[in-house]
Every structure is written in structure tokens, then in C-alpha cells.
Design a protein around this motif. Sequence first.
Motif, short mmCIF file in Angstrom:
data_model
loop_
_atom_site.label_atom_id
_atom_site.label_comp_id
_atom_site.label_asym_id
_atom_site.label_seq_id
_atom_site.Cartn_x
_atom_site.Cartn_y
_atom_site.Cartn_z
N ILE A 111 0.87 -1.18 0.00
CA ILE A 111 0.00 0.00 0.00
C ILE A 111 0.90 1.22 0.00
N VAL A 112 0.67 2.13 -0.90
CA VAL A 112 1.45 3.36 -0.97
C VAL A 112 1.30 4.07 0.37
N TRP A 165 1.03 7.07 1.55
CA TRP A 165 0.08 8.16 1.75
C TRP A 165 -1.35 7.81 1.34
N ALA A 166 -1.57 6.59 0.88
CA ALA A 166 -2.91 6.13 0.52
C ALA A 166 -3.64 5.61 1.77
N PHE A 191 -0.68 7.71 6.11
CA PHE A 191 -2.00 8.27 5.84
C PHE A 191 -2.47 9.10 7.02
#
Length: 115
Positions: free
Chosen positions: A85-86, A88-89, A95
Motif C-alpha cells: 500500500i502506498v 500516503w494512501a 495516511f
Amino acid sequence: MSIAGAAGYLTRRAAQKERVRILYRRALKDTLNWAVHRHLFYQDASELREKFEANKHVEDLDAIDRLIDDAEAQFVKFQHPDPYIVPWAPGGSKFTRNPPPPEGIEIVYDYGKEE
């Protein structure tokens, strides 16, 4: 084939194409989770594409639905247990983090009313 029958056929066929497109994209992104190096991903992506292309000639709507259902079940069964998962996603490690601004940076909240 009547107009209503043709419209029903085209509607069902469009829905199937959309399901296949979404499934292919999800499977391709999941393949990237399994590949350690990019050159391995390219090979796996090519094999995945061949699997989809192998059933491109099928015309029977019920057979297509069965193939899509089987492929979706296989995708869920072999999905990566810990996908990337990226950061900042949503779900990523960064996040909704708001780091403090660097020293010497002033934040102005009057939006263009400075004097």
C-alpha cells in the motif's frame, strides 16, 4: 433477434467486458505484489495476459459468466495476504499524518488579506 433481445444481449455483454477489465486490472496489480523484481513482474504479467487472451474467442454468454466467476474465485484464493500500500494512501503508514512545518516557515491563515 428482436430489439429488446439485442439490447439485453448488448447490456449483458458490456457488463461482462467491464467485469473482465476490472478483474484483469486487479490481478495485474496483485501480480506486482508477488514479484520481487520488475523483470519477474513482466514475465508474470505476460503469463496473466495470455490466460485472459486464451478465452477471448468464447461467445456463449453463460460460458463467459462461468469463466469470469471462476477467475474471480481463483483471484480471491491466490490474492497476496499482505499487499503493498502506498504510504500516503488509505491504509498506508503515512495516511493522515500531519508533520509540523519546518523551522522558519510561517503559516498564514487570512488567505490573501495580508497587509
